[in-house]
Design a protein around this motif. Structure first.
Motif, PDB file in Angstrom:
ATOM      1  N   TRP A 275      11.073  36.848 -22.478  1.00  0.00           N
ATOM      2  CA  TRP A 275      11.834  38.405 -22.399  1.00  0.00           C
ATOM      3  C   TRP A 275      11.153  38.716 -23.877  1.00  0.00           C
ATOM      4  O   TRP A 275      10.780  38.370 -24.594  1.00  0.00           O
ATOM      5  N   TYR A 276      10.465  39.831 -22.840  1.00  0.00           N
ATOM      6  CA  TYR A 276      10.173  40.894 -23.648  1.00  0.00           C
ATOM      7  C   TYR A 276      11.308  41.122 -24.834  1.00  0.00           C
ATOM      8  O   TYR A 276      12.766  42.075 -24.365  1.00  0.00           O
ATOM      9  N   PRO A 277      11.046  40.942 -25.766  1.00  0.00           N
ATOM     10  CA  PRO A 277      12.424  41.656 -26.650  1.00  0.00           C
ATOM     11  C   PRO A 277      12.539  43.517 -27.161  1.00  0.00           C
ATOM     12  O   PRO A 277      13.716  43.428 -28.241  1.00  0.00           O
ATOM     13  N   CYS A 278      11.582  44.065 -27.152  1.00  0.00           N
ATOM     14  CA  CYS A 278      12.110  45.218 -27.185  1.00  0.00           C
ATOM     15  C   CYS A 278      12.878  45.820 -25.846  1.00  0.00           C
ATOM     16  O   CYS A 278      12.765  45.483 -24.826  1.00  0.00           O
ATOM     17  N   SER A 279      12.732  47.463 -26.124  1.00  0.00           N
ATOM     18  CA  SER A 279      13.877  47.906 -24.778  1.00  0.00           C
ATOM     19  C   SER A 279      12.598  48.007 -23.784  1.00  0.00           C
ATOM     20  O   SER A 279      11.123  48.206 -23.451  1.00  0.00           O
ATOM     21  N   VAL A 280      12.999  48.067 -22.092  1.00  0.00           N
ATOM     22  CA  VAL A 280      12.584  48.110 -21.571  1.00  0.00           C
ATOM     23  C   VAL A 280      11.994  48.890 -20.565  1.00  0.00           C
ATOM     24  O   VAL A 280      13.003  49.858 -21.219  1.00  0.00           O
TER      25      VAL A 280
END
Length: 182
Positions: free
Chosen positions: A51-56
């Motif tokens: 899962w991308y941990p920053c803003s998508v």
């Protein structure tokens, strides 16, 4: 000359014990360092889970109801299909990026999550972001590529074709004209 230091818990004056103040400030500084380390560890663990941990990017959103086993990044119901239309328009080859952004802003009504129209530079950012085919690099420019668990918007082949059309580094743009004495 400092006359008074006011913190959330206490007031410090020049006549107070400086040694105690130094110890308390040192403890606060160490707390901040530990907190920074823990946040980085948590973000790295989230990236390792896929899962991308920053803003998508535009077209996706973080799930409002998430747990460890559920999806953390889901389709944005308002923008996912509109961003997909941007990719399809580019793949068809009928429009160039500046024309696509104009159509998306004016005809399709695409706006960002902040309620603003897309800027011209954002179309190139969208078209060259590998997140849309399912991969991301975390931390950025580290060389650590991960396969995301989110639903991809396009395939890797479509992404590569778009990069060729854009003339990105390492992928030359096809030439329209041949000059014999070039």
């Amino acid at each position: 000359l400092i006359k008074h230091i006011q913190t959330y818990e206490k007031s410090y004056y020049p006549t107070d014990n400086v040694l105690m103040m130094s110890v308390e400030f040192g403890m606060a500084n160490q707390f901040i360092r530990d907190l920074s380390t823990n946040v980085k560890r948590g973000m790295r663990a989230k990236a390792e889970r896929g899962w991308y941990p920053c803003s998508v990017p535009l077209g996706y959103m973080h799930s409002p109801i998430k747990g460890r086993s559920e999806e953390e990044i889901v389709r944005d119901p308002e923008r996912f299909e509109l961003v997909k239309r941007i990719f399809n328009s580019m793949l068809e080859g009928t429009h160039r990026p500046p024309e696509i952004i104009k159509i998306a802003n004016e005809k399709w009504g695409l706006i960002t999550s902040r309620g603003t129209k897309l800027a011209r530079s954002s179309i190139y950012r969208i078209l060259s972001d590998p997140f849309y085919y399912g991969a991301f690099e975390y931390p950025r420019r580290s060389g650590n590529w991960r396969q995301g668990k989110h639903e991809p918007m396009i395939t890797k082949d479509e992404y590569d074709r778009i990069q060729v059309l854009l003339g990105r580094k390492g992928k030359t743009r096809p030439k329209k004209y041949y000059f014999p004495y070039r």
